[in-house]
Design an enzyme around this catalytic site. Sequence first.
Site, PDB file in Angstrom:
ATOM      1  N   ASP A   1     -47.511  18.500  26.894  1.00  0.00           N
ATOM      2  CA  ASP A   1     -46.453  19.508  26.810  1.00  0.00           C
ATOM      3  C   ASP A   1     -46.924  20.851  26.277  1.00  0.00           C
ATOM      4  OD1 ASP A   1     -44.602  17.820  27.928  1.00  0.00           O
ATOM      5  OD2 ASP A   1     -43.910  17.036  26.010  1.00  0.00           O
TER       6      ASP A   1
ATOM      7  N   TYR B   1     -37.186  15.985  28.584  1.00  0.00           N
ATOM      8  CA  TYR B   1     -37.029  15.528  27.209  1.00  0.00           C
ATOM      9  C   TYR B   1     -36.847  16.686  26.244  1.00  0.00           C
ATOM     10  CZ  TYR B   1     -37.624  10.467  27.308  1.00  0.00           C
ATOM     11  OH  TYR B   1     -37.415   9.128  27.487  1.00  0.00           O
TER      12      TYR B   1
END
Length: 747
Positions: A371, A457
């Site tokens: 990420d 998410y």
Amino acid sequence: MNLKVLFVLLAVALVAIIALNWILLVGFSKSPNCANRVHLSEHGVVHRNDVFADLKQEELTSILMYLKQKLGVKLVNCNKALPSDNSVYMIELQIPRKRDVLKFLDEGENQPRREARAVVIFGAQTVPNITEYIVGPLPNPAYHKDVTSQRYQNLSFNSRPLTLFEYEQVVSRMGLEKASRLLRESFGSDGEALIHLDSAPRGFKPGDRETWFPFLRNLSGPFMHPLGFEVLFDHSSTNISEWAVKKVFYNNQYFDSIDELVGQYDRGSVRKMKLHREESDPNYASLEPRTEYETVAPLQYEPKGQRYYVEGNDVSYFEWNFSFRHSTVNGLQLFDIRFQGERIVYELSVQELNSVYGGVTPSLMRTKFLDGHYGIGLCANELVRGVDCPYTATFMDTFHLMQSEEPHRIRNSICIFEQNREMPLRRHYSSWYSAPSYGGLSDCVLIIRSISTMGNYDFVFDYIFHNNGVIETKVHPTGYALTSVLFDDGLTYGAKLQENVLGNIHTHFAHFKADLDVAGTRNSFETKDVKYELKSVPWKSDQKVHVPTVKEKILNTESEAAFKAGAKLPKYLSFVNLEHRNKWDHYQGYRIQVVSFNPDSVPEEIPEEKAISWQRYQLAVTKYKDEEQRSSSIYNQNNPWEPAVYFEDFINEENIKNEDLVAWITAGFLHIPHAEDVPNTATAGNGVGFFLKPVNYFKNDPSVYSQEAVYIHSSQKAEGCENNPMACTPEYASCIPHLPAFTYGKD
């Protein structure tokens, strides 16, 4: 009834109503507004100037203008730049070298120069490259120096992050319009009504830039609406005319191109699918309320004002004091954390977030997201009062410059608040051997929080400060699990969540950096374990007993202090200072207590595992080095086979005794989605991270000096406030809290 009597009764009722209203008004007017003042600790705020402060809007703008003038090449706006263009991808604060910062903070030397890190993509060169510069001094930049080779060992051009503009160009060149009829008949929508998702790695070897793009239905919670249609697109060339579709996946079948799929579809030689959705169908993935609002949730407030103080990016809370910043790449970071005026931690930060997926579809079969590639800080978003943070929290804006020529402001993206956890930090009731007594202390903590949405998410990042010298670092994932169409063998890779929908198995890993300075920078690493020893019973010579004993060990090298994933950890893992002892002659220390559910890490033989080699270790302790600041990079995802930062190289036989040390901590959990993950995943039970706990650092528990301490003895009146501040709660908590108006998405 007599009319006169009726009028008398009405008059009496009216007087009663007026009197009641007057009583209520007077009663409320006697309740004062709660105090707004801020309480400073006796240690006050440490003035670090702007050493750790993020770049201001005007600084970001001035750096961009400087680069345009001094680099000697044409720079295209990154949000419109092709791979063959030159552009500035990102600008953020460059943290000065630690030794220079400590000389400034501790020895009164000059403040280090304020500098920036700039990432420039040179696509219009004979040999395209990525270059990182240090630009300074700020606020008026006058120099730039290339530091790329000092920081990275393999920085190929195709390891550069994808920009939003590149995504747009890729999708526009897929030729989905050729499949309009197929898409409408299969999914009830043409290509323009669908959205695509990313996946990684992008190929199988260095230089590859081939991405599988799965398509989803464009509804609220699209991640729960997979379609079973994916396109593999080669966008490795700097010449976009050479970009091309390489494969197409439709209903568990593979095709070499859109044309081949459409041709076979028209001839009826394809297994067709029909996943239509009517407008009237309920959206099981929607987060809209399913019931009417009726009750009000509990509300915490500060009847005597805030007990913490925020000045710029410096925070003070009783004995605690620290600085924070919001890195574009790594998100919320803390620096120079002090307790009772002494530095405990120099840096506390998230280094990387990683998810590894499994599935039968090509995108999820190999996906390993990093990420940091997308910018954990950039993906932060506005926090909602009363939900993401307490209603009365202090909110802060952050600014980032990535893929843009304008600084991007994220409103209210950090919150700071004190919280009464309604759990005693410690307590004891005694009545066995003396008159009854009670002693206790509520666990009031300070929390600094940010939340980033990394595609599907959301990650809640918390740093929590307890009044007994304990620091807690936590990450809670929430948001949506990734899903795929449930094909015949799908349940091998997860669980059925809805009709035709498979929730795919995946792991979550977070990697943290904890640069502790326990009573100074000359630290060592100590382990303590338990060993049962067989002892003779002194009063009964024919009997033996197994007695647990403490076994202490000071580790000497980095390789000794690198604990592999899955291995049994010693019970205590601590940074200690061998040159400083507490009153009871123990080494002063701080313990690292990891909270993790230890999912299996990626096997080392998988080529792309090198990009996440930090997963090999639950905990690794290394000697501090200026060139080992980050365990990952924004480039690792797109070239995992030869990663720009290879964490494994951090660990060797270097001495770690009486050195400046850094702990690298891995925490995570396995997630096999289940029915209760619909509409999305909850935070409860999914938090991972670690505690930093004092071990013989003090002479006793420092929270004994806390203002919340309660002591009740049978010889005293429990209602007295002298030793029991809780007895005064009805008095000091009768004020009316000041609640700001609720706003979201606007100034």
